[in-house]
Design a protein around this motif. Structure first.
Motif, PDB file in Angstrom:
ATOM      1  N   LEU A  25     -51.228 -17.189  -0.241  1.00 47.09           N
ATOM      2  CA  LEU A  25     -52.156 -17.186  -1.377  1.00 47.09           C
ATOM      3  C   LEU A  25     -52.578 -18.599  -1.761  1.00 47.09           C
ATOM      4  O   LEU A  25     -53.729 -18.828  -2.150  1.00 47.09           O
ATOM      5  CB  LEU A  25     -51.531 -16.469  -2.572  1.00 47.09           C
ATOM      6  N   THR A  26     -51.671 -19.556  -1.636  1.00 46.34           N
ATOM      7  CA  THR A  26     -52.008 -20.958  -1.907  1.00 46.34           C
ATOM      8  C   THR A  26     -52.989 -21.462  -0.864  1.00 46.34           C
ATOM      9  O   THR A  26     -53.992 -22.102  -1.194  1.00 46.34           O
ATOM     10  CB  THR A  26     -50.738 -21.830  -1.929  1.00 46.34           C
ATOM     11  N   PHE A  30     -56.054 -19.095  -3.890  1.00 49.18           N
ATOM     12  CA  PHE A  30     -55.854 -18.265  -5.078  1.00 49.18           C
ATOM     13  C   PHE A  30     -54.797 -18.828  -6.015  1.00 49.18           C
ATOM     14  O   PHE A  30     -54.753 -18.478  -7.185  1.00 49.18           O
ATOM     15  CB  PHE A  30     -55.452 -16.843  -4.683  1.00 49.18           C
ATOM     16  N   LEU A  44     -51.967 -19.300 -10.890  1.00 51.67           N
ATOM     17  CA  LEU A  44     -53.193 -18.644 -10.460  1.00 51.67           C
ATOM     18  C   LEU A  44     -54.395 -19.545 -10.708  1.00 51.67           C
ATOM     19  O   LEU A  44     -54.434 -20.265 -11.710  1.00 51.67           O
ATOM     20  CB  LEU A  44     -53.411 -17.344 -11.236  1.00 51.67           C
ATOM     21  N   ALA A  48     -61.022 -18.496  -8.531  1.00 57.01           N
ATOM     22  CA  ALA A  48     -60.914 -17.838  -7.225  1.00 57.01           C
ATOM     23  C   ALA A  48     -60.806 -16.326  -7.396  1.00 57.01           C
ATOM     24  O   ALA A  48     -61.427 -15.565  -6.649  1.00 57.01           O
ATOM     25  CB  ALA A  48     -59.704 -18.365  -6.462  1.00 57.01           C
ATOM     26  N   LEU A  49     -60.061 -15.884  -8.393  1.00 56.12           N
ATOM     27  CA  LEU A  49     -59.932 -14.454  -8.645  1.00 56.12           C
ATOM     28  C   LEU A  49     -61.241 -13.859  -9.138  1.00 56.12           C
ATOM     29  O   LEU A  49     -61.597 -12.737  -8.779  1.00 56.12           O
ATOM     30  CB  LEU A  49     -58.806 -14.194  -9.640  1.00 56.12           C
ATOM     31  N   VAL A  52     -63.525 -13.306  -6.092  1.00 56.65           N
ATOM     32  CA  VAL A  52     -63.156 -12.107  -5.337  1.00 56.65           C
ATOM     33  C   VAL A  52     -63.540 -10.851  -6.103  1.00 56.65           C
ATOM     34  O   VAL A  52     -64.058  -9.889  -5.538  1.00 56.65           O
ATOM     35  CB  VAL A  52     -61.647 -12.109  -5.004  1.00 56.65           C
ATOM     36  N   SER A  53     -63.309 -10.869  -7.389  1.00 53.37           N
ATOM     37  CA  SER A  53     -63.681  -9.726  -8.219  1.00 53.37           C
ATOM     38  C   SER A  53     -65.184  -9.464  -8.137  1.00 53.37           C
ATOM     39  O   SER A  53     -65.619  -8.322  -8.033  1.00 53.37           O
ATOM     40  CB  SER A  53     -63.271  -9.982  -9.665  1.00 53.37           C
TER      41      SER A  53
END
Length: 74
Positions: A25-26, A30, A44, A48-49, A52-53
């Protein structure tokens, strides 16, 4: 911000598996990682989230799509 040891019990996986996934994830951007002595802390990266969302929400349907609409209004 958390460490590997802070995630092992709540998610019920081994240290090795948690460490591996945090590394992935790093590497994917993310999470950020900061080292303090012998401890590594992970955080977090909200942008980045959100990215993706934004890609996944148009593809979703049902209950998840309602979450996407609420999430974008924040």
């Amino acid at each position: 911000m958390t460490t590997v040891s802070g995630l092992i019990y709540p998610i019920g996986l081994s240290q090795r598996i948690v460490s591996h996934h945090l590394k992935v994830l790093t590497g994917a951007g993310f999470l950020s990682r900061s080292k303090r002595g012998t401890w590594a802390y992970h955080r977090l990266i909200p942008e980045a989230l959100e990215e993706v969302s934004g890609l996944l929400c148009p593809l979703s349907s049902g209950r998840f799509s309602r979450r996407c609409i609420r999430g974008r209004s924040r």
